[in-house]
Design an enzyme around this catalytic site. Sequence first.
Site, PDB file in Angstrom:
ATOM      1  N   TYR A  61    -123.253  55.191   9.840  1.00  0.00           N
ATOM      2  CA  TYR A  61    -123.281  55.194  11.400  1.00  0.00           C
ATOM      3  C   TYR A  61    -122.611  54.056  11.828  1.00  0.00           C
ATOM      4  O   TYR A  61    -123.169  52.713  11.605  1.00  0.00           O
ATOM      5  CB  TYR A  61    -124.776  55.409  11.804  1.00  0.00           C
ATOM      6  CG  TYR A  61    -125.396  56.510  11.676  1.00  0.00           C
ATOM      7  CD1 TYR A  61    -124.978  57.690  11.057  1.00  0.00           C
ATOM      8  CD2 TYR A  61    -126.800  56.574  11.528  1.00  0.00           C
ATOM      9  CE1 TYR A  61    -125.504  58.937  10.689  1.00  0.00           C
ATOM     10  CE2 TYR A  61    -127.628  57.542  11.194  1.00  0.00           C
ATOM     11  CZ  TYR A  61    -126.939  58.593  10.767  1.00  0.00           C
ATOM     12  OH  TYR A  61    -127.704  59.854  10.513  1.00  0.00           O
ATOM     13  N   PRO A 210    -133.718  67.974  16.009  1.00  0.00           N
ATOM     14  CA  PRO A 210    -134.730  68.838  16.196  1.00  0.00           C
ATOM     15  C   PRO A 210    -134.649  69.221  17.723  1.00  0.00           C
ATOM     16  O   PRO A 210    -134.973  70.320  18.196  1.00  0.00           O
ATOM     17  CB  PRO A 210    -135.932  68.217  16.049  1.00  0.00           C
ATOM     18  CG  PRO A 210    -135.452  66.865  16.292  1.00  0.00           C
ATOM     19  CD  PRO A 210    -134.114  66.382  15.734  1.00  0.00           C
ATOM     20  N   GLY A 212    -131.295  70.146  18.968  1.00  0.00           N
ATOM     21  CA  GLY A 212    -130.300  70.825  18.912  1.00  0.00           C
ATOM     22  C   GLY A 212    -129.059  69.873  19.609  1.00  0.00           C
ATOM     23  O   GLY A 212    -128.352  70.288  20.324  1.00  0.00           O
ATOM     24  N   ARG A 213    -129.057  68.738  19.118  1.00  0.00           N
ATOM     25  CA  ARG A 213    -128.136  67.682  19.694  1.00  0.00           C
ATOM     26  C   ARG A 213    -127.905  67.456  21.105  1.00  0.00           C
ATOM     27  O   ARG A 213    -127.325  67.488  21.949  1.00  0.00           O
ATOM     28  CB  ARG A 213    -126.667  67.945  19.242  1.00  0.00           C
ATOM     29  CG  ARG A 213    -126.531  67.696  17.761  1.00  0.00           C
ATOM     30  CD  ARG A 213    -125.276  68.201  17.283  1.00  0.00           C
ATOM     31  NE  ARG A 213    -125.309  67.847  15.875  1.00  0.00           N
ATOM     32  CZ  ARG A 213    -125.771  68.562  14.752  1.00  0.00           C
ATOM     33  NH1 ARG A 213    -126.321  69.767  15.303  1.00  0.00           N
ATOM     34  NH2 ARG A 213    -125.556  68.450  13.420  1.00  0.00           N
ATOM     35  N   GLY A 214    -129.301  67.708  21.723  1.00  0.00           N
ATOM     36  CA  GLY A 214    -129.584  67.782  23.189  1.00  0.00           C
ATOM     37  C   GLY A 214    -129.399  68.901  23.849  1.00  0.00           C
ATOM     38  O   GLY A 214    -129.784  69.114  25.107  1.00  0.00           O
TER      39      GLY A 214
END
Length: 337
Positions: A61, A210, A212-214
């Site tokens: 990251y 969790p 769904g990437r927003g």
Amino acid sequence: MTERRIDKVRLGTEGPEVGVQGLGCMGMSEFYGDTDEAAARDTLEAALEAGVTLLDTADMYGNGANEEFLRPFLAAHRDEITLATKFSVVRDAADASFRGISNDPAYIRGAVDASLRRLGVDVIDLYYMHRRDPAVPLAESVGAMAELVRAGKVRHLGLSEVTGAELREAHAVHPIAALQSEWSLFSRSVERSAVGAAAGLGVALVPYSPLGRGFLTGAFADAAELPENDFRRHQVRFTGDAAAANAALLEPVRKIAAAHGATLAQIALAWVQQRAEVHGLPVVPIPGTRSRGRLEENVAATRITLTQDELALLEPIAGQVVGDRYPDMSSTSDSRE
């Protein structure tokens, strides 16, 4: 300020005790558009206030920048935090798009030392293999990770994106405390084999993305709305006809949210949290956020219990989602099922 601290659960049969919701720190450094360091640091403080004690990062990251970002917070709160980081995804500083995978034992030994330096800690609480390289025998990689435990550099081991068979094979070499995989109302492939294996072995599930990437929050209906430097613009699920089809799947989530006086995000997280009861294993999702307000919203989801009728209403969603989880699925557990 959150109302109260969240409950705790143990990762694995002998792993650390953590809050039932963790915090994914990836977006504090890159991938989701521009970052705000001051807001991110305030979010870390909010997490600790709420009892969110599992912080999740990885050496890839920001090419190490996220680990370095966490260093001062860890220095101030080391005894209160369960620190998780990951190795194996190799990036090229000269080519931001390059992604390689290494599970080689020599690479692992070098990666952990580099992470320890960046984080400014003597030991990592939970060390994950971020992605599996099938070209390297799993026993060799996990054996090298076990050496790190014996050397006192790592306390517990984790795996990410592995199949049920791979989890069993690894656990036979050294106890695995946690399996990290994508798990949400939109992504349930982890249930094919890994969830059952984890439950049987006493391994905790740590769902990433969790929300769904927003997309499950309803914050955007098409990734074309997002900034140019947001990686979701390249996710097929969130663009064009796929985005329109998937946005329509949120209607039952909206209906349930209205009934609870909750947000879509809280219902999506409550669904993930209740997987623990459904499958009989510890489940600690790690939604990522850079906002104190969103952190407190996410934590409040741990106090929502969905009824059996509501769960039934949500059950068909994942099977109707259009598009894969990633543009290239070759490094996921799906590709080896």
